[in-house]
Write a protein that holds these residues in place. Structure first.
Motif, PDB file in Angstrom:
ATOM      1  N   THR A  38      -6.427  -6.179  -0.092  1.00 17.84           N
ATOM      2  CA  THR A  38      -5.387  -6.669  -1.008  1.00 17.84           C
ATOM      3  C   THR A  38      -5.398  -8.189  -1.135  1.00 17.84           C
ATOM      4  OG1 THR A  38      -3.772  -6.597   0.780  1.00 17.84           O
ATOM      5  CG2 THR A  38      -3.832  -4.712  -0.693  1.00 17.84           C
TER       6      THR A  38
ATOM      7  N   LEU B 226       1.891   2.175  -3.482  1.00 20.56           N
ATOM      8  CA  LEU B 226       0.815   2.813  -4.246  1.00 20.56           C
ATOM      9  C   LEU B 226       0.730   4.291  -3.896  1.00 20.56           C
ATOM     10  CD1 LEU B 226      -1.951   0.061  -3.988  1.00 20.56           C
ATOM     11  CD2 LEU B 226      -0.611   0.674  -6.017  1.00 20.56           C
ATOM     12  N   THR B 227       0.838   4.606  -2.610  1.00 19.95           N
ATOM     13  CA  THR B 227       0.806   6.003  -2.164  1.00 19.95           C
ATOM     14  C   THR B 227       1.981   6.774  -2.749  1.00 19.95           C
ATOM     15  OG1 THR B 227      -0.332   5.415  -0.122  1.00 19.95           O
ATOM     16  CG2 THR B 227       0.846   7.521  -0.134  1.00 19.95           C
TER      17      THR B 227
ATOM     18  N   PRO C 203       0.805  -1.227   0.000  1.00 20.13           N
ATOM     19  CA  PRO C 203       0.000   0.000   0.000  1.00 20.13           C
ATOM     20  C   PRO C 203       0.842   1.283   0.000  1.00 20.13           C
ATOM     21  CG  PRO C 203      -0.958  -1.599   1.488  1.00 20.13           C
ATOM     22  CD  PRO C 203       0.354  -2.171   1.013  1.00 20.13           C
TER      23      PRO C 203
ATOM     24  N   ASP D   6      -3.322   6.613  -4.478  1.00 23.50           N
ATOM     25  CA  ASP D   6      -4.179   6.363  -3.316  1.00 23.50           C
ATOM     26  C   ASP D   6      -5.569   5.912  -3.747  1.00 23.50           C
ATOM     27  OD1 ASP D   6      -2.547   6.751  -1.095  1.00 23.50           O
ATOM     28  OD2 ASP D   6      -2.748   8.926  -1.218  1.00 23.50           O
TER      29      ASP D   6
ATOM     30  N   SER E  58      -9.414  -1.512  -0.956  1.00 24.04           N
ATOM     31  CA  SER E  58      -9.997  -1.611   0.382  1.00 24.04           C
ATOM     32  C   SER E  58     -11.514  -1.794   0.299  1.00 24.04           C
ATOM     33  CB  SER E  58      -9.640  -0.361   1.183  1.00 24.04           C
ATOM     34  OG  SER E  58     -10.155  -0.448   2.475  1.00 24.04           O
TER      35      SER E  58
ATOM     36  N   LYS F 203      -5.485   2.199  -3.870  1.00 24.43           N
ATOM     37  CA  LYS F 203      -5.441   1.680  -2.504  1.00 24.43           C
ATOM     38  C   LYS F 203      -6.834   1.700  -1.876  1.00 24.43           C
ATOM     39  CE  LYS F 203      -3.404   3.814   1.097  1.00 24.43           C
ATOM     40  NZ  LYS F 203      -2.331   4.404   1.911  1.00 24.43           N
ATOM     41  N   GLN F 204      -7.553   2.790  -2.065  1.00 21.16           N
ATOM     42  CA  GLN F 204      -8.905   2.917  -1.524  1.00 21.16           C
ATOM     43  C   GLN F 204      -9.873   1.959  -2.219  1.00 21.16           C
ATOM     44  OE1 GLN F 204      -9.577   7.090  -1.983  1.00 21.16           O
ATOM     45  NE2 GLN F 204      -8.251   7.642  -0.248  1.00 21.16           N
TER      46      GLN F 204
END
Length: 158
Positions: free
Chosen positions: A30, A12-13, A9, A18, A25, A21-22
């Motif tokens: 993941t 990715l940031t 994660p 992001d 989620s 990543k969101q």
């Protein structure tokens, strides 16, 4: 890294994603995305990547510290971790050796000789006195990970 590896994660940031990543989620995390996309979770690939890092750094250390030793002999004996730590510049190698089971275990996995016997291996009886310990080859331990070539291992995992 293989193309089918799931990035962490924080990677990715760092890449400015992001949003991915969101989204991961929201759709099960993941682990679930890895299952659906048939990707290798980072934690699983990290183990292999760490092994490669250990082998590359070990080869670099052996090439630097034992440059005067013939190549066919240079990779036969595993160096003492105290020598690695005192050499300077190889703190990560020292940490990786400890993480992957310690000097004797890593030496056995790489088919290299190490002194003494390991407590978790059913090998020959050894005196606890360091002065009386002798060099033991992987064959003497009654544990075999099969033959291993450091340079080939690096090429395979690279």
């Amino acid at each position: 890294r293989p193309a089918a590896f799931m990035p962490r994660p924080n990677e990715l940031t760092a890449s400015g994603r992001d949003d991915l990543k969101q989204a991961m989620s929201r759709f099960g995390g993941t682990k679930r995305i890895c299952e659906l996309a048939r990707m290798v979770p980072f934690r699983e690939w990290m183990y292999v990547e760490g092994q490669l890092d250990l082998m590359v750094q070990l080869q670099d250390y052996l090439d630097e510290a034992f440059a005067d030793v013939p190549l066919e002999e240079r990779y036969r004996a595993f160096p003492a971790t105290s020598d690695i730590r005192n050499h300077g510049g190889y703190e990560t190698l020292f940490s990786l050796i400890q993480y992957y089971g310690g000097r004797k275990h890593v030496a056995m996995r790489l088919s290299m000789e190490a002194s003494g016997a390991s407590s978790f291996v059913l090998g020959p009886q050894q005196s606890s006195s360091r002065r009386q310990q002798k060099q033991l080859s992987p064959e003497e331990y009654r544990v075999s990970f099969g033959p291993f070539d450091l340079q080939y291992g690096i090429r395979l995992l690279s």
